[in-house]
Design an enzyme around this catalytic site. Structure first.
Site, PDB file in Angstrom:
ATOM      1  N   SER A  76       1.830   8.170  -3.628  1.00 25.58           N
ATOM      2  CA  SER A  76       1.842   7.875  -2.186  1.00 25.58           C
ATOM      3  C   SER A  76       3.060   8.397  -1.450  1.00 25.58           C
ATOM      4  CB  SER A  76       1.746   6.370  -1.958  1.00 25.58           C
ATOM      5  OG  SER A  76       0.425   5.984  -2.123  1.00 25.58           O
ATOM      6  N   LYS A 106       2.323  10.911   1.140  1.00 25.97           N
ATOM      7  CA  LYS A 106       1.611  10.596   2.391  1.00 25.97           C
ATOM      8  C   LYS A 106       2.401  10.925   3.670  1.00 25.97           C
ATOM      9  CE  LYS A 106      -1.211   6.965   0.226  1.00 25.97           C
ATOM     10  NZ  LYS A 106      -1.295   5.511   0.012  1.00 25.97           N
ATOM     11  N   TYR A 164      -6.917  14.915  -1.770  1.00 30.70           N
ATOM     12  CA  TYR A 164      -5.965  13.794  -1.791  1.00 30.70           C
ATOM     13  C   TYR A 164      -5.434  13.545  -3.215  1.00 30.70           C
ATOM     14  CZ  TYR A 164      -4.441   8.919  -1.832  1.00 30.70           C
ATOM     15  OH  TYR A 164      -3.734   7.769  -2.038  1.00 30.70           O
ATOM     16  N   TYR A 220       3.680  -0.754   2.552  1.00 31.86           N
ATOM     17  CA  TYR A 220       2.437  -1.537   2.503  1.00 31.86           C
ATOM     18  C   TYR A 220       2.656  -2.949   3.040  1.00 31.86           C
ATOM     19  CZ  TYR A 220       1.206   2.290  -0.593  1.00 31.86           C
ATOM     20  OH  TYR A 220       0.992   3.517  -1.127  1.00 31.86           O
ATOM     21  N   VAL A 222       2.981   4.798  -6.580  1.00 35.40           N
ATOM     22  CA  VAL A 222       2.689   4.042  -7.803  1.00 35.40           C
ATOM     23  C   VAL A 222       3.171   4.703  -9.088  1.00 35.40           C
ATOM     24  CG1 VAL A 222       0.747   2.701  -6.903  1.00 35.40           C
ATOM     25  CG2 VAL A 222       0.334   4.949  -7.924  1.00 35.40           C
TER      26      VAL A 222
END
Ligand code: GLU
Length: 450
Positions: free
Chosen positions: A66, A69, A191, A243, A261
């Site tokens: 992530s 992103k 992705y 998050y 992660v």
């Protein structure tokens, strides 16, 4: 990286302090990630001058997950602009886990580009052509942020592709509820590849530093994205990057950040530094346990919280007085009386909005009477941004409207080109190289107003 210096020592100290932390688990829903060495722990910091400091396993490769992103969001924003990207993905913290199956009820938009649903949309927005497919464009962009050619960890990619049904479900949901014409299979495949791009903690620190440096990579000096896009990305990282722990992170650590992660974590101090840590053991929110602890401690120790000390500039105005008190003031009483009506304001450093406001305030206050003159001494000013220039020009125009003469000591031409100054201030503002000359001319003009 030097063998020993104060910054490296601070990173080494954090490494020693937190390397023994045993809490947390490796992500196992992507089977390949369970092969990571749980003892790996690397830290890196890159300054705005491109100085790089690191400690521990800062050169061990791992996949971005992530942490990719925000950089792909930057690419989408650069390609399409904030308004268009904002039509398809929001900018509100969701307060939900990274892989939550939820979209905005009315529009079908994902909450933000930092959760999986939003990132899949962001990736789908990156334009691709037969010559330059979307993923190639993404890999080129990520490489420019890192300042070196990055590659894909094929094993991790295959592993996530084999087990990524939840993300596929999200992509199908996005297509069924929204109006964005995504090909769910292609979007998720791109992705997964973007999440599998391989980096080190040092790479991530350079990438974070590029965002902090207004989009310019501080190592290669390449402009990767515009300052506006870099600021937009940092804003979304600040509110949504961690998050469902984003609010608490901003409260305690106080830096725009993004976790992944595989155990990577970045944080950026706007105009100050880029930071990254790598340690694969994660807390329940999916953030590296040691990374979280180390960045929290570093922020505390070095006073990095964004809200704590919003870059208070040192003193801007170094002198605000009248010319009669200067050592160069004339001896005769008559001349001194004229010099008393010449205000002096000297400024130093880089002028931005905050600094310009101080200069204008001092100019307004300078001089015992409103009919006098003002000498604005900019010799020690190192630069002025466009906002500061506009304010200074407007302030000088106001002085003239009030019937006060102004003169500027400006051998470095900090006030901008004469044409622009004339247009903005409505006068041919005299500029001098020495303060004495400027004071003398102002005093003479007061003596002989004709
Ligand atoms: N590739 C991971 C996923 O989509 C990224 C999640 C993360 O790093 O938080 O599940």
């Amino acid at each position: 990286m030097t063998a020993s210096d104060a910054v490296t020592d601070a990173l080494r100290e954090l490494h020693a302090r937190f390397a023994g932390m045993r809490g947390g688990e490796r992500a196992d829903y992507i089977p390949e990630l369970t092969r990571a060495d749980p003892d790996d722990f690397g830290l890196a910091l890159v300054s705005m001058d491109g100085h790089c400091y690191s400690a521990g396993e800062a050169d061990v490769p791992f996949t971005m997950q992530s942490v990719s992103k925000p950089f792909v969001y930057a690419l989408a924003l650069s390609s399409l602009g904030l308004d268009e990207v904002g039509r398809w993905v929001g900018a509100e913290p969701s307060g939900e886990a990274f892989n939550a199956i939820s979209l905005e009820p009315r529009t079908g938009r994902p909450a933000n580009a930092m959760v999986n649903a939003g990132a899949i949309v962001t990736t789908a927005l990156v334009p691709g052509t037969p010559d330059l497919p979307a993923f190639d464009r993404i890999l080129i962009c990520l490489s420019r942020f890192a300042g070196r050619r990055l590659d894909v960890d094929e094993e991790v990619y295959v592993s996530e592709a084999a087990t990524g049904d939840r993300n596929r479900a999200l992509a199908y949901l996005i297509r069924s509820t929204g109006t964005l014409d995504v090909d769910p299979v292609a979007a998720v495949d791109t992705y997964f590849r973007q999440c599998s791009v391989r980096v080190t903690a040092v790479d991530l620190a350079v990438m974070a530093a590029t965002l902090a440096h207004g989009g310019v990579n501080p190592i290669t000096s390449e402009s990767v994205v515009s300052p506006a896009v870099a600021a937009q990305v940092l804003a979304v990282m600040a509110t949504c990057g961690m998050y469902n722990a984003s609010g608490d992170w901003l409260l305690r650590v106080g830096l725009p950040a993004k976790s992944g992660v595989s155990g990577g974590l970045i944080a950026a101090g706007p105009a100050r530094f880029g930071l990254a840590t790598y340690s694969p053991l994660l807390d329940p929110a999916g953030t590296s346990v040691r990374g979280h602890a180390a960045l929290g401690a570093l922020s505390e120790r070095l006073g990095l919280h964004l809200m704590r000390n919003p870059a208070l500039p040192g003193s801007t105005v170094t002198l605000a007085t009248t010319a009669d008190v200067l050592p160069s003031a004339p001896a005769s009483r008559q001349e001194r009386a004229l010099h008393e009506r010449v205000g002096i304001v000297a400024a130093q450093g880089a002028l931005d909005f905050t600094a310009a406001e101080r200069v204008l305030y001092a100019m307004d206050e300078s001089g015992p009477e409103q009919t006098g003159s003002v000498v604005l001494d900019l010799r020690e000013v190192t630069g002025a941004d466009s906002v500061a220039l506009t304010l200074l020009h407007a302030g000088l125009a106001r002085l003239a409207e009030d019937g006060r003469r102004a003169a500027v000591v400006d051998p470095g031409n900090r006030l901008g080109p004469p044409d622009l100054v004339r247009e903005r201030t409505g006068q041919d503002l005299p500029r001098y190289s020495t303060r004495e000359e400027a004071v003398e001319r102002c005093a003479q003009a007061l003596a002989d107003p004709g």
